[in-house]
Design an enzyme around this catalytic site. Structure first.
Site, PDB file in Angstrom:
ATOM      1  N   LYS A 162       0.813  -1.213   0.000  1.00  0.00           N
ATOM      2  CA  LYS A 162       0.000   0.000   0.000  1.00  0.00           C
ATOM      3  C   LYS A 162       0.847   1.263   0.000  1.00  0.00           C
ATOM      4  O   LYS A 162       0.689   2.142  -0.851  1.00  0.00           O
ATOM      5  CB  LYS A 162      -0.908   0.049   1.253  1.00  0.00           C
ATOM      6  CG  LYS A 162      -1.927  -1.038   1.361  1.00  0.00           C
ATOM      7  CD  LYS A 162      -2.791  -0.849   2.605  1.00  0.00           C
ATOM      8  CE  LYS A 162      -2.005  -0.912   3.907  1.00  0.00           C
ATOM      9  NZ  LYS A 162      -1.403  -2.203   4.221  1.00  0.00           N
ATOM     10  N   SER A 211      -6.986  -0.914   7.436  1.00  0.00           N
ATOM     11  CA  SER A 211      -8.433  -0.684   7.584  1.00  0.00           C
ATOM     12  C   SER A 211      -9.249  -1.929   7.240  1.00  0.00           C
ATOM     13  O   SER A 211      -9.895  -1.977   6.195  1.00  0.00           O
ATOM     14  CB  SER A 211      -8.891   0.518   6.764  1.00  0.00           C
ATOM     15  OG  SER A 211      -8.435   0.449   5.437  1.00  0.00           O
TER      16      SER A 211
END
Lengths: 309, 632
Positions: B472, B540
């Site tokens: 990410k 998340s």
């Protein structure tokens, strides 16, 4: 802006007025929240009240949904006549569905047995119709006082994809804050008459002058006595067993379904007032004439899990 | 009066007769051993609602499942579903109907065990009175206190203390008075307006319908006499007019009516009303029904109102009396009862239903939970199934309400899980938090669109989600470098720079993860407001939180980028050695190991491992162009 019923309308008791308002609130809620609702119309007295309430709920608009009748091809002829008259009279859209596979397989209540007939021609047929038209909410006229497992039914009764009812996993229903949210493929069955009793239905029918099928009123009818029940021979399809004969008797019906599965009672009650008086004195329950309820232990609960209304 | 039990409470005289009494809805609370089902069975049996064919079934069932030997087991009449009939417990709420010459009744039959608190609350929410059963041999128990507290919380004002199985203590008045004194001492705090103790035996019918010959010392009413005469007028008609609009009735261009049920008060044509949310006023023109126009409608009536002016009104709005308006706020305090297995997490977004309105809402803080047995307040971070907590809640836009103790119709709400759509919580509003309303309405002179014009690109949140080690941050860094080169205003938020400062106080439990994302979302929103493209790189793991952030900003301003690297590959890379330590059990709550990751269902961009970081970054930039966030 007056309606034809106003003149003959009797003053509603406080109790009936409350029930009426509650049901109207439920009907409106579904129309406000669902994409494509339908009203299951079974032609009986409860359906009659439910349709009447729908005409009131949306006034001056028309009820913004069609009626659906699941026709097993074994309904009393009087019921079909009444159904078509009502649809024409109120100008509501009527959809009729019969399970084509059931017809092809020759399923019937006499030789197939009541269980298989109900499963194929009512439960399966209903699921087919709901899928075919893509209805996401369906009104039914069931009442909680009818039967024990119905006593726990929600007003907004959630069905997972495939129309499965899981009695252990129902949504709690608090206040009148109904949870109308569903995901793709899920549906809701809605019971606006949940809190009505059989007596309420008849008193309201009388007060509001709601048309009912003549079979509810006593008349001389051709019946055979079978296993202690009186079965009306509505057409030639009902074969006579050895020793049986058709007799004309003064009978009426408390509950209407497929004619070979709906037992008549001997009665002289020919008006709504007579029916109400008879009911108050009656010592058997309304569904006792419904042969399908006692097929097996906890019969209704099982049928409901399968998708029956 | 010999019982001495009525000293602090009012009891209406029994057998008052008179005009038709309104329908009474009451609930019965007690555990299976207290004889609750037997009591309801007795009421149905003695009011002759048990019909011949049902009696036949009962006789058969009594022989098969009964617990009363040769006698009829009346409890079997009411224990509906197969499973509970076999287990001998009541697991749901069942509704029973019976009537006497004086009154019609609906009984909500609810289970008493602690794990069914939600079922009891469900039953209580629509009832005006409660019959609380006590086993005369056992007296006031923990469960008696629990049942009373829940009744009080749900706003029930009238309680019958049914001291059952009095036959098993030899119809002892002394025992009865002792139990009553005990109960009154405890119930003082619960603010019931009447408490009526009645000694009875459900099994034999003493003092249920039939007055008992065994208790000459008792001169109060039988249970049915009391229920028939109980005056439960909640005075809803006398409260200010409230009308949640349910459906806009528009058959043609000439008619525009607002259909709904009057929640409280009364209304007449000519009355001034206000749309609570917008503050716009108008006058009621007509009260339309299929039976003709009415001159007045009051609480409980389902009607259609037309207004004299063209006012903007939609489903979910509340029409209210102009000179007595409900509160309209987006933050309030409420009691919340949790009703699903998955715990309530502060910060998570739920769908709130209040009146006819659905609005996103979250619990902003859980003040404490209440031990339903001792009524003690306990500090807590989450609410589990059947727990009750006092919370502050925030809604996405202001809602109209009255405090629940003032008005049960407009002060109640339910919370719905946004993914399963389960009814997750039930709430009763205590008061609005005005502080919040004032902060809310800061009108700003230089706004987002002004900044956007100056920047030459639209603001957005680029939300990178995926497992630890999925790449990410690497991809986000390349995207930011490219955006910067294109002249866009950017900022990067990631776990490392946020966890060391803003969120230093948070750990990795589910609750803390939710709060972590909430704060990041709020910060990201400020950057969006400032006109920037903010890149957020966070594992998340929960859909609910990502959705919460999505809803903080306008449509099109949230771009979810799912870095879909399989866990095997992440483990193989393990750039920080975290997987190795998690697998050894040295790190708890590690996503993908002992904490779940919920993959996005409809991310704007999905990046697969084989793309490599540079190519992945190009996909992201292409998506931004497609969405007109950048135009070059």
């Amino acid at each position: 802006m007056t309606t034809t019923t106003t003149l003959s309308r009797m003053q509603l008791s406080q109790h009936l007025k409350r029930l009426e308002s509650e049901s109207i609130g439920i009907l409106r809620e579904v129309v406000a929240e669902f994409r494509n609702p339908v009203m299951l119309y079974s032609i009986g007295k409860d359906s009659g009240v439910m349709l009447h309430l729908a005409l009131k709920a949306f006034y001056p608009s028309k009820p913004p949904f069609p009626l659906l009748h699941v026709d097993t091809t074994w309904k009393f002829r009087d019921m079909i006549r009444h159904r078509d008259e009502i649809a024409a009279r109120y100008g509501v859209k009527l959809l009729v569905h019969t399970n084509p596979e059931g017809v092809a397989r020759g399923i019937n209540p006499i030789t197939s047995g009541s269980q298989l007939h109900t499963q194929v021609m009512k439960t399966e047929a209903l699921k087919q119709a709901l899928d075919q038209w893509g209805f996401d909410a369906a009104f039914g006229g069931a009442r909680r006082d009818e039967e024990k497992s119905r006593a726990k039914e929600r007003i907004f009764s959630f069905r997972s994809a495939g129309h499965v009812w899981d009695p252990r996993n129902q949504r709690p229903e608090l206040w009148s804050l109904y949870n109308t949210k569903i995901s793709q493929g899920e549906t809701i069955r809605v019971f606006p008459l949940s809190n009505w009793t059989e007596l309420d239905i008849w008193q309201y029918t009388r007060a509001e002058n709601i048309p009912v099928v003549p079979l509810y009123f006593a008349a001389p009818r051709p019946v055979v006595e079978r296993d202690g029940q009186l079965i009306m021979r509505d057409d030639e399809r009902l074969p006579l067993r050895a020793g049986e004969s058709v007799q004309m008797r003064m009978v009426r019906f408390r509950s209407l379904g497929c004619y070979p599965l709906s037992a008549a009672i001997e009665s002289t009650a020919a008006t709504l007032d007579d029916i109400i008086a008879e009911m108050l004195a009656m010592r058997t329950s309304e569904r006792s004439g419904r042969l399908i309820d006692s097929d097996e232990a906890a019969s209704m609960e099982k049928k409901k899990r399968d998708g029956y209304f | 009066m010999t019982s001495g039990a009525h000293t602090e409470v009012t009891v209406s005289p029994a057998g008052a007769g008179g005009p038709e009494k309104a329908l009474l809805r009451f609930l019965t609370c007690g555990s299976v051993d207290d004889g609750k089902s037997t009591l309801i069975g007795r009421l149905l049996y003695d009011t002759q609602l048990i019909l011949e064919d049902q009696l036949t079934v009962l006789e058969r069932d009594s022989r098969r499942h009964g617990t009363t030997g040769a006698e009829l087991d009346l409890a079997l009449l009411v224990d509906g579903l197969q499973a509970e009939r076999e287990q001998g417990i009541t697991i749901d709420v069942a509704y029973r109907y019976f009537s006497t010459a004086r009154r019609a009744f609906i009984v909500a039959d609810t289970p008493g065990h602690e794990q069914y608190t939600r079922n009891m609350a469900t039953g209580a929410s629509n009832c005006q009175a409660a019959v609380i059963l006590i086993d005369a041999r056992k007296g006031v128990l923990t469960q008696t206190r629990r049942h009373s507290y829940i009744c009080s919380l749900l706003g029930i004002k009238h309680v019958v203390l049914a001291v059952n199985k009095i036959d098993l203590v030899d119809f002892s008045g002394e025992r009865f008075h002792h139990i009553v004194a005990d109960y009154l001492g405890f119930a003082k705090a619960l603010e019931f307006s009447s408490i009526t103790p009645i000694p009875l035996s459900a099994r034999y019918g003493d003092n249920v319908i039939r007055r008992s010959g065994h208790m000459r010392w008792y001169e109060g009413p039988t249970l049915i006499e009391h229920l028939e005469s109980l005056d439960v007028g909640e005075g809803l008609e006398e409260k200010p007019f409230r009308f949640p609009v349910q459906w806009v009735n528009r058959p043609d261009l000439d008619f525009r009516g607002f259909s709904g049920t009057v929640a409280s008060g009364r209304v007449r044509p000519g009355d001034r009303v206000v749309v609570a949310g917008s503050g716009r006023e108008s006058t009621v023109a007509r009260i339309v029904t299929a039976d003709g126009d009415l001159s007045e409608a009051c609480a409980g009536d389902a009607v259609t109102l037309t207004l004299a002016d063209e006012v903007d009104v939609a489903r979910g709005d509340v029409l209210a009396q102009s000179d007595s308006r409900p509160e309209v706020v987006d933050q309030f305090a409420a009691q919340v009862l949790w009703m699903i297995e998955e715990p309530m997490l502060p910060g998570r977004s739920y769908l709130m239903r209040i009146g006819t309105r659905f609005v996103p809402a979250r619990v902003t803080s859980l003040k404490h939970k209440t031990d339903v047995n001792t009524l003690e307040h306990i500090a807590a971070k989450t609410l589990q199934l059947n727990e009750i907590g006092f919370c502050n809640l925030g809604t996405a836009s202001p809602v109209a309400f009255d405090a629940y103790p003032e008005n049960r119709e407009t002060g109640a709400f339910v919370l719905i899980d946004r993914f399963t759509h389960a009814t997750a919580g039930a709430g009763m509003i205590s008061f609005g938090l005005r502080r919040a309303t004032n902060i809310h309405r800061q009108a700003l002179l230089v706004d987002k669109s002004a900044r956007t014009r100056l920047n030459g690109h639209r603001p957005a949140i680029l939300w990178f989600t995926g497992l630890s080690g999925s790449g990410k941050s690497t991809i986000a860094n390349i995207v930011e470098r490219e955006l910067h080169a294109l002249g866009a205003h950017t900022y990067m938020l990631d776990g490392d720079n946020v966890r060391h400062g803003l969120n230093r106080d948070l750990g990795f439990t589910d609750v803390d993860r939710v709060e972590n994302i909430r704060r990041v979302g709020e910060v990201a929103k400020l950057f969006v407001d400032a006109g920037a493209i903010v890149l957020c790189s966070f594992i998340s793991p929960f859909r609910a939180e990502r959705r919460m952030v999505r809803e903080l900003v306008d449509a099109g301003e949230f771009v979810e980028v799912f870095v879909d690297t399989p866990i095997e590959e992440c483990k193989r890379r393990d750039p920080k050695g975290l997987y190795a330590r998690a697998l050894e059990g040295k790190i708890k709550n590690f996503t993908g190991i002992d904490s779940p990751y919920e993959a996005p269902e409809s991310a704007e961009v999905v990046l697969e491992t084989r793309d490599g970081p540079e190519r992945a970054a190009r996909h992201v930039l292409d998506a931004l162009r497609e969405q007109h966030i950048i135009t070059y």
